[in-house]
Write a protein that holds these residues in place. Sequence first.
Motif, PDB file in Angstrom:
ATOM      1  N   ILE A  88     -79.969  24.211  46.713  1.00  0.00           N
ATOM      2  CA  ILE A  88     -79.279  23.368  47.695  1.00  0.00           C
ATOM      3  C   ILE A  88     -77.806  23.247  47.325  1.00  0.00           C
ATOM      4  CG2 ILE A  88     -79.117  21.056  48.701  1.00  0.00           C
ATOM      5  CD1 ILE A  88     -82.135  20.743  48.090  1.00  0.00           C
ATOM      6  N   ILE A  89     -77.556  22.915  46.059  1.00  0.00           N
ATOM      7  CA  ILE A  89     -76.176  22.751  45.585  1.00  0.00           C
ATOM      8  C   ILE A  89     -75.421  24.064  45.688  1.00  0.00           C
ATOM      9  CG2 ILE A  89     -74.737  22.053  43.638  1.00  0.00           C
ATOM     10  CD1 ILE A  89     -77.142  20.411  42.632  1.00  0.00           C
ATOM     11  N   ALA A  90     -76.089  25.155  45.291  1.00  0.00           N
ATOM     12  CA  ALA A  90     -75.448  26.465  45.353  1.00  0.00           C
ATOM     13  C   ALA A  90     -75.105  26.841  46.796  1.00  0.00           C
ATOM     14  CB  ALA A  90     -76.365  27.517  44.731  1.00  0.00           C
ATOM     15  N   SER A  91     -76.010  26.543  47.722  1.00  0.00           N
ATOM     16  CA  SER A  91     -75.765  26.859  49.132  1.00  0.00           C
ATOM     17  C   SER A  91     -74.632  26.011  49.705  1.00  0.00           C
ATOM     18  CB  SER A  91     -77.046  26.645  49.949  1.00  0.00           C
ATOM     19  OG  SER A  91     -78.066  27.520  49.530  1.00  0.00           O
ATOM     20  N   ILE A  92     -74.540  24.756  49.260  1.00  0.00           N
ATOM     21  CA  ILE A  92     -73.429  23.899  49.684  1.00  0.00           C
ATOM     22  C   ILE A  92     -72.108  24.465  49.160  1.00  0.00           C
ATOM     23  CG2 ILE A  92     -72.363  21.622  49.394  1.00  0.00           C
ATOM     24  CD1 ILE A  92     -75.187  20.429  49.432  1.00  0.00           C
ATOM     25  N   ALA A  93     -72.117  24.950  47.900  1.00  0.00           N
ATOM     26  CA  ALA A  93     -70.912  25.558  47.331  1.00  0.00           C
ATOM     27  C   ALA A  93     -70.483  26.773  48.149  1.00  0.00           C
ATOM     28  CB  ALA A  93     -71.172  25.960  45.881  1.00  0.00           C
ATOM     29  N   ILE A  94     -71.464  27.577  48.568  1.00  0.00           N
ATOM     30  CA  ILE A  94     -71.158  28.757  49.386  1.00  0.00           C
ATOM     31  C   ILE A  94     -70.602  28.333  50.744  1.00  0.00           C
ATOM     32  CG2 ILE A  94     -72.240  30.660  50.661  1.00  0.00           C
ATOM     33  CD1 ILE A  94     -74.055  31.072  48.219  1.00  0.00           C
TER      34      ILE A  94
END
Length: 290
Positions: free
Chosen positions: A51-57
């Motif tokens: 989730i966090i990684a996708s938000i960063a992307i």
Amino acid sequence: MELYSNLKEGEKGAWLSIWTYLALSAVKLIIGYIGSSEALKADGLNNTTDIIASIAILVGLRIAQKPPDADHQYGHMRAETVASLVAAFIMAFVGFQILLSAGKSIINPVKASPSMLTAVVAILSALVMFLVYRYNLNLSKRIKSEAVRAAAYDNRSDALVSVGTAVGILGAVIGFPIIDSITAFIIGLLVIYTAWKIFYPSVHTLTDGFDEDDVESLSEIVLRVEGVVKLKEFKGRMHGNLMFIDLTITVNPILNVIQSHRITEEIERKIGAKKPHSVILVHIEPDLTN
């Protein structure tokens, strides 16, 4: 500009990943605790980092759409690559956390076997993530987005992790509870491996690495342009999804400015046909070898 519209479209893939991971992580963590499955809990924890990684992307894609300004005269497209790098660090951190938790469970195993419901959740999760992976992979190819491609690889990794989770749970259900913890440990390794697969190309791009195959193929295109005598220098680097190419060629010294300029235009046209999102700078020198 098509490149900016592609980045905007890439947000769809990031949002799809975010909402999918939110739903799956909640279900896996709840069912994992209720059903006593270390592997499913590890899989759910992995999805929370996704989730966090996708938000960063998503943030990276949005920043990359900003036009050039006084401080960023080449634009902000490297924000997409930085976002991929941030995602890799987050995934690696959680991967090590999963390894630590699974290692403790292996050393001090619990006797309770996970419920069959946890295996069903893992199998359904694998199916969902495979569908998301196919969507994001096709999207990344269509819009040529490094960040969306990284998201797709993460989706694929999560689908495989969930398959492994289901296998581990089934092994524990039939009488080998430690298999569940071993599977959780393997999941941690897979998360770290996926982080590395995203980390390496991101660092390669940020340090101005350039594909050697592109150097060779584009050099051949330049040398086939009528009027080019030699290709003295070829430099390339990526700025997000935008390719910058600097060339130094030699031409017949008796050519005038107009004739020489036509050669540079032909080089730009032919490279642009192969690499649409590229900025080409051609420096011309007289060929004095004869």
